[in-house]
Design a protein around this motif. Structure first.
Motif, mmCIF file in Angstrom:
data_model
loop_
_atom_site.group_PDB
_atom_site.id
_atom_site.type_symbol
_atom_site.label_atom_id
_atom_site.label_comp_id
_atom_site.label_asym_id
_atom_site.label_seq_id
_atom_site.Cartn_x
_atom_site.Cartn_y
_atom_site.Cartn_z
ATOM 1 N N VAL A 91 0.739 -2.353 12.375
ATOM 2 C CA VAL A 91 1.324 -3.124 13.536
ATOM 3 C C VAL A 91 0.509 -4.594 13.520
ATOM 4 C CG1 VAL A 91 2.442 -3.223 15.516
ATOM 5 C CG2 VAL A 91 2.475 -1.226 14.510
ATOM 6 N N LEU A 92 -0.591 -4.264 14.128
ATOM 7 C CA LEU A 92 -1.546 -5.416 14.231
ATOM 8 C C LEU A 92 -1.658 -6.449 13.228
ATOM 9 C CD1 LEU A 92 -4.435 -4.034 16.674
ATOM 10 C CD2 LEU A 92 -2.041 -4.651 17.327
ATOM 11 N N PHE A 138 5.606 -3.774 9.977
ATOM 12 C CA PHE A 138 6.374 -4.857 9.807
ATOM 13 C C PHE A 138 7.903 -4.778 10.748
ATOM 14 C CE2 PHE A 138 4.407 -5.931 5.572
ATOM 15 C CZ PHE A 138 3.402 -7.112 6.159
ATOM 16 N N LEU A 139 8.382 -3.788 10.475
ATOM 17 C CA LEU A 139 9.788 -3.543 11.257
ATOM 18 C C LEU A 139 9.522 -3.391 12.633
ATOM 19 C CD1 LEU A 139 11.557 -0.974 9.123
ATOM 20 C CD2 LEU A 139 12.290 -3.452 9.271
ATOM 21 N N ILE A 140 8.448 -2.670 13.298
ATOM 22 C CA ILE A 140 8.075 -2.566 14.685
ATOM 23 C C ILE A 140 7.952 -3.946 15.222
ATOM 24 C CG2 ILE A 140 6.319 -1.593 16.456
ATOM 25 C CD1 ILE A 140 6.065 0.809 14.397
ATOM 26 N N LEU A 160 11.331 -11.408 7.608
ATOM 27 C CA LEU A 160 11.830 -11.519 6.369
ATOM 28 C C LEU A 160 12.222 -10.014 5.960
ATOM 29 C CD1 LEU A 160 12.584 -13.798 4.237
ATOM 30 C CD2 LEU A 160 10.676 -13.082 2.927
ATOM 31 N N ILE A 161 11.360 -9.041 5.885
ATOM 32 C CA ILE A 161 11.441 -7.833 5.825
ATOM 33 C C ILE A 161 12.486 -7.161 6.498
ATOM 34 C CG2 ILE A 161 10.215 -5.387 5.693
ATOM 35 C CD1 ILE A 161 7.863 -6.706 4.668
ATOM 36 N N SER A 162 12.701 -7.343 7.898
ATOM 37 C CA SER A 162 13.462 -6.754 8.896
ATOM 38 C C SER A 162 14.790 -7.125 8.366
ATOM 39 C CB SER A 162 13.018 -7.133 10.553
ATOM 40 O OG SER A 162 13.447 -8.545 10.569
ATOM 41 N N MET A 163 14.994 -8.440 8.085
ATOM 42 C CA MET A 163 16.344 -8.946 7.643
ATOM 43 C C MET A 163 17.022 -8.528 6.348
ATOM 44 S SD MET A 163 15.995 -12.753 9.518
ATOM 45 C CE MET A 163 17.661 -13.166 9.136
ATOM 46 N N SER A 164 16.125 -7.899 5.577
ATOM 47 C CA SER A 164 16.528 -7.535 4.011
ATOM 48 C C SER A 164 17.272 -6.462 4.121
ATOM 49 C CB SER A 164 15.204 -7.211 3.474
ATOM 50 O OG SER A 164 15.627 -6.781 2.007
ATOM 51 N N PRO A 165 18.346 -6.098 3.732
ATOM 52 C CA PRO A 165 19.526 -4.950 3.540
ATOM 53 C C PRO A 165 18.643 -3.924 2.902
ATOM 54 C CG PRO A 165 20.646 -6.719 3.062
ATOM 55 C CD PRO A 165 19.159 -7.573 2.961
ATOM 56 N N SER A 166 17.701 -3.924 1.990
ATOM 57 C CA SER A 166 17.112 -2.960 1.116
ATOM 58 C C SER A 166 16.230 -2.124 2.219
ATOM 59 C CB SER A 166 16.378 -3.703 -0.175
ATOM 60 O OG SER A 166 15.378 -4.470 0.293
ATOM 61 N N THR A 167 15.561 -2.863 3.072
ATOM 62 C CA THR A 167 14.900 -2.348 3.947
ATOM 63 C C THR A 167 15.395 -0.995 4.623
ATOM 64 O OG1 THR A 167 13.537 -4.243 4.373
ATOM 65 C CG2 THR A 167 13.321 -2.528 6.078
ATOM 66 N N TRP A 168 16.607 -1.286 4.952
ATOM 67 C CA TRP A 168 17.407 -0.341 5.997
ATOM 68 C C TRP A 168 18.259 0.636 5.185
ATOM 69 C CZ3 TRP A 168 16.042 -0.353 10.748
ATOM 70 C CH2 TRP A 168 15.122 -1.681 11.303
ATOM 71 N N TRP A 186 9.473 -8.085 19.029
ATOM 72 C CA TRP A 186 9.539 -9.411 19.243
ATOM 73 C C TRP A 186 11.153 -9.659 19.632
ATOM 74 C CZ3 TRP A 186 5.802 -13.312 19.865
ATOM 75 C CH2 TRP A 186 4.592 -13.090 20.002
ATOM 76 N N LEU A 187 11.993 -9.224 18.852
ATOM 77 C CA LEU A 187 13.435 -9.687 19.126
ATOM 78 C C LEU A 187 13.649 -9.013 20.571
ATOM 79 C CD1 LEU A 187 14.945 -9.264 15.586
ATOM 80 C CD2 LEU A 187 15.023 -11.308 17.004
#
Length: 481
Positions: free
Chosen positions: A159-160, A70-72, A470-478, A77-78
């Motif tokens: 990733v796919l 999800f993060l990749i 959504l996962i990339s923007m979640s602080p807990s992910t990082w 894309w960003l």
């Protein structure tokens, strides 16, 4: 979490973008326009940033799980959108970086929403780059990376899955890289077929390339202010037919090559898609007939607009703002449906809506007969509860995010509810034009810069189907290791 692998893969995808930028650079050299130096500088930036990331994290562990996938996907894309906007700014064709970012995100996500008011004044190379981003984003930049780059982790299926549209993602053949290759070969062949048919209809070479790329990616960036309206009826029929074809699950084309006709004919999603398109075309043609007083023209206009909305392409042959309310209402409803899973189209996807219908039907039956145990079947197979719960959760999340985006965009003064609602629907479903102030004859230029960023993220949320962003923007992910 394997952060190093996330950065390494992001670096590889930036390097790939640098290589792909050579194509519009060649176009710029052919036409000797203002894009040459901006493309060279952007390629150098890709080489520096991508080379640094992939080089520094080269020897990292190749482990990729769902979270890394999800993060990749989100970071890739960003990154390609942020870097892909640079040529527009450096060339002076879109001076504002936020406007350029909006245009590039709209390109890669195959949305087709634009801030340009005089598209005809743009150089050939920048026009080509806009539409080339459609083609790359349609099938997916990460799918392309898996197809052409060797020595990637065998677990890149995570990733796919994060990038491919639809409730499920499977392999066509045992090897994942071979699946990606098959998808891109089919994609290229269909694009080339449309290009040839457009040439045969008298469309110039450059125009044919632009519209073939835009149709294949179901993006919809045009090179004229009236989109497709000034082209001949033959060319409009060709583009409309290919928009419908690119809204079909690409797995079915592979089954067609294998001559597994029964599997194709038993596809619930395909039949639902075709029936909806033809039914909507018939109803709208009847509704707009008084405007055209010609059955052939009314049918062509209806068929084109229905397919441009269901495939989420965004080309137009008419200002459907001027159509009766019934026709406009049908088109807005079709914005949410989109195309089939596994296609280049956006929207909720036909497969999800069919499953949602069957979930509701099962629950109603259970209310009437509490002891009944009904299995939901789709495409001839029983759908497991995990998938059904995932579909229901996605729909709830989709509705919630849509409301959030709509409330934020509503702070824009001077825009009415119809404009804001369809602007969010258009961006979130990766369609392009909306109604009223963002209709086919208008654009998104009047929105404030901050709201253009919001709509840009709406496009990314829609194209990547919510979870990666959504996962990339979640602080807990990082924060978690």
């Amino acid at each position: 979490m394997n952060r190093k692998m996330v950065y390494y893969m992001t670096g590889r995808i930036i390097l790939l973008e640098g290589a792909l930028l050579l194509v519009p650079l060649i176009v710029s050299l052919i036409y000797q326009d203002v894009g040459t130096v901006p493309f060279l500088i952007t390629i150098a930036i890709c080489a520096a940033v991508g080379g640094a990331l992939s080089g520094f994290f080269r020897n990292t562990s190749q482990v990729i799980f769902a979270k890394e996938g999800f993060l990749i996907t989100a970071l890739a894309w960003l990154s390609v959108s942020a870097i892909g906007a640079i040529p527009f700014v450096l060339s002076g064709q879109i001076p504002s970086y936020i406007d350029a970012f909006f245009e590039t995100v709209s390109g890669f996500t195959t949305t087709g929403a634009s801030i340009l008011t005089h598209v005809e004044s743009m150089s050939h190379s920048l026009l080509f780059w806009r539409s080339f981003t459609h083609w790359m984003g349609g099938m997916g930049v990460l799918v392309l990376m898996v197809a052409i780059m060797p020595n990637l982790s065998s677990r890149t299926i995570h990733v796919l899955r994060a990038e491919m549209p639809g409730p499920t993602m499977g392999k066509l053949v045992p090897r994942l890289r071979d699946t990606a290759k098959i998808l891109y070969v089919l994609y290229f062949v269909l694009t080339a077929a449309e290009f040839v048919l457009l040439l045969a209809g008298g469309m110039p070479v450059f125009d044919s390339a632009i519209h073939a790329l835009g149709t294949a990616g179901t993006g919809g960036f045009g090179i004229k202010g009236d989109s497709i309206a000034s082209y001949s009826p033959y060319l409009q029929w060709v583009i409309a037919a290919f928009m419908m074809l690119f809204g079909v699950n690409f797995n079915l084309y592979y089954l067609l090559i294998l001559r597994r006709f029964r599997s194709i004919l038993r596809s619930e999603e395909l039949w639902t898609y075709v029936i909806v398109v033809l039914s909507a075309t018939g109803l709208i043609a009847w509704n707009i007939f008084p405007l055209y007083q010609n059955l052939s023209e009314a049918t062509r206009q209806a068929f084109f607009q229905v397919n441009t909305i269901t495939s989420t392409t965004g080309f137009s042959t008419a200002d459907f703002n001027q159509w009766p309310e019934l026709s406009k209402t049908l088109l807005v409803l079709l914005m949410f449906m989109g195309g089939c899973a596994g296609s280049t189209a956006g929207g909720l996807k036909v497969s999800r809506l069919v499953m949602l219908y069957k979930i509701v039907k099962r629950e109603l039956r259970h209310l009437l007969h509490p002891r009944s145990v009904g299995a939901v079947r789709f495409e001839g197979k029983t759908v497991d509860n995990t998938t059904l719960i995932s579909v229901a959760n996605y729909f709830a999340l989709y509705a919630g995010l849509f409301v959030v985006f709509l409330l934020i965009v509503s702070f824009q003064p001077g825009f009415n509810l119809q404009s804001n609602f369809t602007a969010v629907a258009s961006c979130f479903n990766n369609i392009g034009p909306g109604l009223d102030l963002v209709g086919p004859a208008a654009n998104f230029a009047a929105y404030k810069p901050v709201l253009k960023l919001v709509l840009s993220f709406a496009m990314l949320f829609g194209r990547l189907e919510i979870y990666p962003m959504l996962i990339s923007m979640s602080p807990s992910t990082w924060l978690r290791k």
